[in-house]
Design a protein around this motif. Structure first.
Motif, PDB file in Angstrom:
ATOM      1  N   ALA A   1      -2.558   7.876  -0.120  1.00 27.42           N
ATOM      2  CA  ALA A   1      -2.668   6.592   0.566  1.00 27.42           C
ATOM      3  C   ALA A   1      -3.323   5.577  -0.361  1.00 27.42           C
ATOM      4  CB  ALA A   1      -3.486   6.737   1.852  1.00 27.42           C
ATOM      5  N   ALA A   2      -3.215   4.303   0.012  1.00 27.83           N
ATOM      6  CA  ALA A   2      -3.813   3.219  -0.767  1.00 27.83           C
ATOM      7  C   ALA A   2      -4.369   2.167   0.181  1.00 27.83           C
ATOM      8  CB  ALA A   2      -2.793   2.586  -1.713  1.00 27.83           C
ATOM      9  N   LEU A   3      -5.328   1.399  -0.316  1.00 29.46           N
ATOM     10  CA  LEU A   3      -5.922   0.313   0.457  1.00 29.46           C
ATOM     11  C   LEU A   3      -6.087  -0.883  -0.469  1.00 29.46           C
ATOM     12  CD1 LEU A   3      -7.160  -0.359   3.269  1.00 29.46           C
ATOM     13  CD2 LEU A   3      -9.395   0.229   2.286  1.00 29.46           C
TER      14      LEU A   3
ATOM     15  N   GLU B   1       0.831  -1.208   0.000  1.00 28.31           N
ATOM     16  CA  GLU B   1       0.000   0.000   0.000  1.00 28.31           C
ATOM     17  C   GLU B   1       0.861   1.253   0.000  1.00 28.31           C
ATOM     18  OE1 GLU B   1      -3.924  -1.897   2.232  1.00 28.31           O
ATOM     19  OE2 GLU B   1      -2.316  -0.991   3.413  1.00 28.31           O
ATOM     20  N   TYR B   2       1.914   1.255   0.798  1.00 28.91           N
ATOM     21  CA  TYR B   2       2.794   2.421   0.852  1.00 28.91           C
ATOM     22  C   TYR B   2       3.469   2.663  -0.496  1.00 28.91           C
ATOM     23  CZ  TYR B   2       6.818   5.332   1.971  1.00 28.91           C
ATOM     24  OH  TYR B   2       7.769   6.328   1.963  1.00 28.91           O
ATOM     25  N   GLU B   3       4.031   1.610  -1.084  1.00 31.20           N
ATOM     26  CA  GLU B   3       4.777   1.785  -2.331  1.00 31.20           C
ATOM     27  C   GLU B   3       3.858   2.052  -3.519  1.00 31.20           C
ATOM     28  OE1 GLU B   3       8.085  -0.612  -3.262  1.00 31.20           O
ATOM     29  OE2 GLU B   3       8.706  -0.887  -1.169  1.00 31.20           O
TER      30      GLU B   3
ATOM     31  N   PRO C   1      -7.065  10.391  -1.251  1.00 30.02           N
ATOM     32  CA  PRO C   1      -6.768  11.130  -0.023  1.00 30.02           C
ATOM     33  C   PRO C   1      -6.862  10.218   1.197  1.00 30.02           C
ATOM     34  CG  PRO C   1      -8.303  12.348  -1.416  1.00 30.02           C
ATOM     35  CD  PRO C   1      -8.193  10.978  -2.008  1.00 30.02           C
ATOM     36  N   ARG C   2      -6.066  10.518   2.228  1.00 26.36           N
ATOM     37  CA  ARG C   2      -6.046   9.669   3.425  1.00 26.36           C
ATOM     38  C   ARG C   2      -7.430   9.566   4.068  1.00 26.36           C
ATOM     39  NH1 ARG C   2      -1.091  12.318   3.814  1.00 26.36           N
ATOM     40  NH2 ARG C   2       0.690  10.898   3.683  1.00 26.36           N
ATOM     41  N   ARG C   3      -8.185  10.656   4.061  1.00 28.69           N
ATOM     42  CA  ARG C   3      -9.493  10.587   4.715  1.00 28.69           C
ATOM     43  C   ARG C   3     -10.456   9.691   3.956  1.00 28.69           C
ATOM     44  NH1 ARG C   3     -12.131  16.653   4.037  1.00 28.69           N
ATOM     45  NH2 ARG C   3     -11.843  16.894   1.793  1.00 28.69           N
ATOM     46  N   VAL C   4     -10.285   9.581   2.636  1.00 28.81           N
ATOM     47  CA  VAL C   4     -11.093   8.654   1.853  1.00 28.81           C
ATOM     48  C   VAL C   4     -10.724   7.215   2.206  1.00 28.81           C
ATOM     49  CG1 VAL C   4     -11.529   7.766  -0.473  1.00 28.81           C
ATOM     50  CG2 VAL C   4     -11.536  10.239  -0.049  1.00 28.81           C
ATOM     51  N   ILE C   5      -9.427   6.931   2.278  1.00 26.91           N
ATOM     52  CA  ILE C   5      -8.977   5.578   2.601  1.00 26.91           C
ATOM     53  C   ILE C   5      -9.430   5.186   4.003  1.00 26.91           C
ATOM     54  CG2 ILE C   5      -6.969   4.093   2.866  1.00 26.91           C
ATOM     55  CD1 ILE C   5      -7.691   4.976  -0.054  1.00 26.91           C
ATOM     56  N   LYS C   6      -9.353   6.098   4.944  1.00 27.72           N
ATOM     57  CA  LYS C   6      -9.820   5.801   6.305  1.00 27.72           C
ATOM     58  C   LYS C   6     -11.320   5.508   6.302  1.00 27.72           C
ATOM     59  CE  LYS C   6      -9.513   5.475  10.801  1.00 27.72           C
ATOM     60  NZ  LYS C   6     -10.887   5.014  11.069  1.00 27.72           N
ATOM     61  N   HIS C   7     -12.064   6.265   5.520  1.00 27.59           N
ATOM     62  CA  HIS C   7     -13.509   6.028   5.418  1.00 27.59           C
ATOM     63  C   HIS C   7     -13.793   4.634   4.879  1.00 27.59           C
ATOM     64  CE1 HIS C   7     -17.745   7.002   4.809  1.00 27.59           C
ATOM     65  NE2 HIS C   7     -17.637   6.533   3.573  1.00 27.59           N
TER      66      HIS C   7
ATOM     67  N   ALA D   1      -2.671  12.386 -16.574  1.00 26.99           N
ATOM     68  CA  ALA D   1      -3.579  13.524 -16.730  1.00 26.99           C
ATOM     69  C   ALA D   1      -3.293  14.641 -15.744  1.00 26.99           C
ATOM     70  CB  ALA D   1      -5.027  13.055 -16.564  1.00 26.99           C
ATOM     71  N   GLY D   2      -2.305  14.463 -14.881  1.00 26.71           N
ATOM     72  CA  GLY D   2      -1.967  15.484 -13.898  1.00 26.71           C
ATOM     73  C   GLY D   2      -2.921  15.540 -12.730  1.00 26.71           C
ATOM     74  N   LEU D   3      -3.636  14.446 -12.469  1.00 27.47           N
ATOM     75  CA  LEU D   3      -4.655  14.431 -11.411  1.00 27.47           C
ATOM     76  C   LEU D   3      -4.234  13.629 -10.187  1.00 27.47           C
ATOM     77  CD1 LEU D   3      -7.823  13.887 -13.633  1.00 27.47           C
ATOM     78  CD2 LEU D   3      -6.890  16.056 -12.788  1.00 27.47           C
ATOM     79  N   ALA D   4      -3.054  13.029 -10.224  1.00 24.36           N
ATOM     80  CA  ALA D   4      -2.612  12.221  -9.091  1.00 24.36           C
ATOM     81  C   ALA D   4      -2.461  13.095  -7.852  1.00 24.36           C
ATOM     82  CB  ALA D   4      -1.276  11.546  -9.406  1.00 24.36           C
ATOM     83  N   GLY D   5      -2.991  12.626  -6.753  1.00 27.48           N
ATOM     84  CA  GLY D   5      -2.874  13.354  -5.494  1.00 27.48           C
ATOM     85  C   GLY D   5      -3.880  14.465  -5.311  1.00 27.48           C
ATOM     86  N   GLU D   6      -4.775  14.669  -6.272  1.00 28.60           N
ATOM     87  CA  GLU D   6      -5.781  15.719  -6.130  1.00 28.60           C
ATOM     88  C   GLU D   6      -6.808  15.322  -5.053  1.00 28.60           C
ATOM     89  OE1 GLU D   6      -5.931  18.805  -7.674  1.00 28.60           O
ATOM     90  OE2 GLU D   6      -3.886  18.215  -8.199  1.00 28.60           O
ATOM     91  N   PRO D   7      -7.304  16.296  -4.298  1.00 22.21           N
ATOM     92  CA  PRO D   7      -8.173  15.960  -3.164  1.00 22.21           C
ATOM     93  C   PRO D   7      -9.552  15.452  -3.545  1.00 22.21           C
ATOM     94  CG  PRO D   7      -8.047  18.342  -3.450  1.00 22.21           C
ATOM     95  CD  PRO D   7      -7.041  17.747  -4.383  1.00 22.21           C
ATOM     96  N   ASP D   8      -9.953  15.611  -4.808  1.00 21.73           N
ATOM     97  CA  ASP D   8     -11.298  15.205  -5.230  1.00 21.73           C
ATOM     98  C   ASP D   8     -11.268  14.060  -6.243  1.00 21.73           C
ATOM     99  OD1 ASP D   8     -10.109  16.712  -7.189  1.00 21.73           O
ATOM    100  OD2 ASP D   8     -11.813  18.033  -7.549  1.00 21.73           O
TER     101      ASP D   8
END
Length: 380
Positions: A90-92, A79-81, A240-246, A212-219
């Motif tokens: 983040a990843a799950l 997940e980290y890599e 985003p981390r809060r999405v993964i936690k959800h 597409a330049g969208l990696a890491g975008e909050p939405d």
């Protein structure tokens, strides 16, 4: 009780839609252009060796769900890599790409949300939409204008736009930048299934979302499978981390499913590292796909222009497609056969998937076999 199954089977047979299971052997001499091992890593010694070592260390299975005993150090490292490689916070990891899509769509929507989807999204996304209980609108293929209209006229405040990046039937690419701009104008999130983009598109194979330049975008949320370019098994959601936690707290296909086997997680991690060390693999598979497409088009077939590794060749009908694929297999080249209901436009196709490890002679052989076995009315 089940007499109706015989009638249903007869109707499928009349329509040319009978499926069969054909076990392959390790000794097969057929050239495989039907699988999704885009980078040729499934049998790579680094990848297979990592799986074997993990199985000996952790056992044959994960022994439980991720929230009980199924999370290992291998899962956390993967997940980290994976997040770092793709540019996400983040990843799950899920047990499959199908369960990753189910979990993401259902956990991020619900009765108080609207979903706007491309008409050609993958079946796993369709099932997620059906289970979500959200208001769902399927709009014209790769049309940002249609998405904008659906968002502007929605009845629910929250909205999620859902699309594949590279579509699995013809290999065409969604207009991700334009879709993202539409989403932001309407305060909506974008979920992209990058199953066919990871390992093929973007810098060093970082995927279509990264390109597409969208990696890491909050939405923006990305889902991927570990069973195509990474040659292993499993799926993941990146965002985003809060999405993964959800998702950890609410995604039922994560919470109640046995975790991905440690051997598969280790194989995917080894393949990811191989891709990181050999970024030219992505360019190589795209080149082979373009070559297959151009040569089959020159031979007179209606062929897709690939954005990634997928090349489709239109067939006259479902029965002709099945017979054509079988004839190719008889001649030593295994190709995919897509028929309704797998194809959203109802047009049957052969589907060829390029690999980074194809040789010039492999390409020559594939073009010759597809051409020589073609039905009389297969050409344009």
């Amino acid at each position: 009780m089940f007499d109706w199954l015989d009638d249903a089977a007869a109707r499928r047979a009349d329509a040319g839609l009978v499926r069969t299971l054909t076990p392959r052997t390790t000794e097969s001499e057929r050239l495989d252009l039907a699988g999704n091992d885009y980078l040729g890593l499934a049998r790579d010694k680094r990848v297979a060796g990592a799986a074997a070592a993990a199985a000996l260390k952790w056992g044959a299975g994960a022994t439980g769900s991720r929230l009980v005993t199924g999370s290992t150090e291998v899962h956390a490292e993967l997940e980290y890599e994976l997040a770092r490689f793709c540019g996400a916070q983040a990843a799950l990891v899920f047990s499959s790409g199908f369960t990753a899509n189910l979990g993401a769509v259902t956990a991020l929507t619900g009765r108080d949300a609207a979903i706007v989807t491309d008409a050609y999204i993958h079946a796993s996304l369709i099932e997620g939409c059906r289970l979500s209980r959200a208001d769902v609108a399927a709009v014209a293929h790769t049309s940002p204008d249609a998405v904008e209209h659906a968002l502007a006229t929605r009845r629910k405040q929250r909205a999620l736009v859902v699309t594949d990046s590279v579509f699995s039937v013809d290999g065409d690419l969604a207009p991700l930048r334009e879709l993202s701009a539409v989403c932001r104008r309407h305060s909506s999130a974008l979920l992209v299934d990058d199953a066919h983009g990871l390992g093929v598109l973007g810098e060093g194979g970082r995927g279509a979302v990264h390109a597409a330049g969208l990696a890491g975008e909050p939405d923006v949320i990305t889902t991927v499978t570990l069973s195509k370019s990474l040659g292993a098994q499993g799926g993941a959601v990146l965002g985003p981390r809060r999405v993964i936690k959800h998702l950890v707290d609410t995604a039922r296909s994560f919470i109640f499913d046995t975790a991905l086997a440690p051997a598969s997680a280790a194989a995917a991690l080894a393949a990811l590292r191989a891709l990181r060390d050999e970024p030219e693999l992505a360019e190589r598979v795209r080149g082979r796909a373009s070559e297959l497409s151009a040569r089959l088009a020159d031979a007179g077939f209606a062929v897709s222009v690939p954005e990634g590794a997928v090349v489709s060749v239109r067939a006259p009908g479902p029965n002709e497609a099945a017979a054509w694929a079988a004839d190719c297999a008889e001649r030593g080249v295994r190709v995919g056969c897509f028929r309704p209901p797998s194809v959203p436009d109802g047009v049957s196709r052969l589907r060829l998937t390029a690999r980074a490890d194809l040789s010039d002679s492999d390409v020559d052989r594939a073009v010759a076999v597809v051409t020589e076995t073609a039905p009389p009315d297969a050409r344009r």
